[in-house]
Design a protein around this motif. Sequence first.
Motif, mmCIF file in Angstrom:
data_model
loop_
_atom_site.group_PDB
_atom_site.id
_atom_site.type_symbol
_atom_site.label_atom_id
_atom_site.label_comp_id
_atom_site.label_asym_id
_atom_site.label_seq_id
_atom_site.Cartn_x
_atom_site.Cartn_y
_atom_site.Cartn_z
ATOM 1 N N PHE A 57 0.844 -1.158 0.105
ATOM 2 C CA PHE A 57 -0.056 0.001 -0.047
ATOM 3 C C PHE A 57 0.670 1.075 0.107
ATOM 4 N N TYR A 58 1.831 1.398 1.147
ATOM 5 C CA TYR A 58 2.650 2.610 1.171
ATOM 6 C C TYR A 58 3.479 2.767 -0.395
ATOM 7 N N GLN A 59 3.712 1.818 -0.866
ATOM 8 C CA GLN A 59 4.494 2.003 -2.443
ATOM 9 C C GLN A 59 3.503 2.438 -3.241
ATOM 10 N N GLY A 60 2.423 2.488 -2.969
ATOM 11 C CA GLY A 60 1.379 3.023 -4.080
ATOM 12 C C GLY A 60 0.740 2.095 -5.003
ATOM 13 N N ASP A 61 0.987 0.872 -4.546
ATOM 14 C CA ASP A 61 0.461 -0.372 -5.364
ATOM 15 C C ASP A 61 -1.021 -0.937 -4.802
ATOM 16 N N ILE A 62 -2.070 0.031 -5.077
ATOM 17 C CA ILE A 62 -3.334 -0.293 -4.793
ATOM 18 C C ILE A 62 -3.907 -1.590 -5.139
ATOM 19 N N GLU A 63 -3.863 -1.811 -6.520
ATOM 20 C CA GLU A 63 -4.378 -3.241 -6.753
ATOM 21 C C GLU A 63 -3.314 -4.373 -5.881
ATOM 22 N N GLY A 64 -2.286 -4.359 -5.864
ATOM 23 C CA GLY A 64 -1.603 -5.077 -5.016
ATOM 24 C C GLY A 64 -1.874 -5.447 -3.516
ATOM 25 N N ALA A 65 -2.084 -4.435 -3.109
ATOM 26 C CA ALA A 65 -2.865 -4.434 -1.754
ATOM 27 C C ALA A 65 -4.062 -4.724 -1.381
ATOM 28 N N LEU A 66 -4.905 -4.699 -2.565
ATOM 29 C CA LEU A 66 -6.441 -5.145 -2.652
ATOM 30 C C LEU A 66 -6.258 -6.550 -2.872
ATOM 31 N N SER A 67 -5.478 -6.977 -3.600
ATOM 32 C CA SER A 67 -5.324 -8.546 -3.848
ATOM 33 C C SER A 67 -5.068 -9.469 -2.480
ATOM 34 N N ARG A 68 -4.749 -8.507 -1.384
ATOM 35 C CA ARG A 68 -4.448 -9.227 -0.146
ATOM 36 C C ARG A 68 -5.763 -9.225 0.830
ATOM 37 N N CYS A 69 -6.847 -8.735 0.088
ATOM 38 C CA CYS A 69 -7.874 -8.417 0.887
ATOM 39 C C CYS A 69 -9.187 -9.434 0.394
ATOM 40 N N SER A 70 -10.120 -9.681 1.079
ATOM 41 C CA SER A 70 -11.331 -10.329 0.618
ATOM 42 C C SER A 70 -12.179 -9.165 -0.189
ATOM 43 N N ASP A 71 -13.144 -10.053 -0.824
ATOM 44 C CA ASP A 71 -13.903 -8.962 -1.768
ATOM 45 C C ASP A 71 -14.697 -8.145 -0.742
ATOM 46 N N ASP A 72 -15.194 -8.876 0.470
ATOM 47 C CA ASP A 72 -15.925 -8.129 1.319
ATOM 48 C C ASP A 72 -15.276 -7.267 2.403
ATOM 49 N N VAL A 73 -14.049 -6.876 2.276
ATOM 50 C CA VAL A 73 -13.240 -6.258 2.989
ATOM 51 C C VAL A 73 -13.881 -4.974 3.631
ATOM 52 N N GLU A 74 -13.757 -4.712 4.882
ATOM 53 C CA GLU A 74 -14.366 -3.481 5.710
ATOM 54 C C GLU A 74 -13.194 -2.712 6.033
ATOM 55 N N LEU A 75 -13.044 -1.328 5.873
ATOM 56 C CA LEU A 75 -12.252 -0.444 6.257
ATOM 57 C C LEU A 75 -12.721 0.570 7.275
ATOM 58 N N PHE A 76 -12.443 1.033 8.365
ATOM 59 C CA PHE A 76 -13.179 1.913 9.275
ATOM 60 C C PHE A 76 -11.987 2.815 9.872
ATOM 61 N N ALA A 77 -12.200 4.120 9.556
ATOM 62 C CA ALA A 77 -11.278 5.037 10.118
ATOM 63 C C ALA A 77 -12.013 6.232 10.475
ATOM 64 N N PRO A 78 -12.491 6.276 11.897
ATOM 65 C CA PRO A 78 -13.222 7.346 12.193
ATOM 66 C C PRO A 78 -12.778 8.866 12.335
ATOM 67 N N ALA A 79 -13.298 9.769 11.370
ATOM 68 C CA ALA A 79 -12.792 11.156 11.316
ATOM 69 C C ALA A 79 -13.718 11.972 10.841
ATOM 70 N N PRO A 80 -13.425 13.406 10.776
ATOM 71 C CA PRO A 80 -14.568 14.283 9.854
ATOM 72 C C PRO A 80 -14.106 14.283 8.539
ATOM 73 N N ILE A 81 -15.199 13.515 7.858
ATOM 74 C CA ILE A 81 -14.957 13.019 6.374
ATOM 75 C C ILE A 81 -14.974 14.521 5.759
ATOM 76 N N ASP A 82 -15.504 15.833 6.101
ATOM 77 C CA ASP A 82 -15.747 16.838 5.373
ATOM 78 C C ASP A 82 -14.245 17.499 5.332
ATOM 79 N N VAL A 83 -13.256 17.103 6.125
ATOM 80 C CA VAL A 83 -11.796 17.535 6.042
ATOM 81 C C VAL A 83 -11.014 16.430 5.473
ATOM 82 N N LEU A 84 -11.443 15.232 5.773
ATOM 83 C CA LEU A 84 -10.565 13.915 5.566
ATOM 84 C C LEU A 84 -11.531 12.965 4.867
#
Length: 145
Positions: free
Chosen positions: A17-44
């Motif tokens: 992920f940090y190298q910028g390979d989004i598809e490579g990072a996604l290939s390590r995830c399940s199809d139903d992956v869930e990512l949760f990072a609480p934050a004010p989404i108007d700024v972030l």
Amino acid sequence: MVETLNRQRVLNFLDTFYQGDIEGALSRCSDDVELFAPAPIDVLPHMGRHRGKDEVRKMWQTVHARYSDLRHDVRDIIVEGDKVAMDVRAFFKKRSNGRTVQFDIAVFVTLREGRIVRIREILDTFDLVQQVLERDLLTGKPDDA
């Protein structure tokens, strides 16, 4: 044995992920992956809850569009079966002006059958928002004043 393998899976995922390979990072995830990072989404806008590879892909594309030269340092990692907890220091360079945003994240990852199914990130959003906006939120003054 499982702990060692899951530790390496998650570390490889972060490196990808940090190298910028989004598809490579996604290939390590399940199809139903869930990512949760609480934050004010108007700024972030890339934070919040994202379900499935398409939503996570869009979120990560937003991150990489806003920031370049993403780096990370895993300061601590604990693995118990299919659960991995990490203390990560992240460094993102803002594309708009080259300033670096530095923040600490507690990252909790759950794996199923070797794939990442859930990522939960906890961070000091107050500090991060101040860095992104480049101003002290209490005084309203620019952070270089």
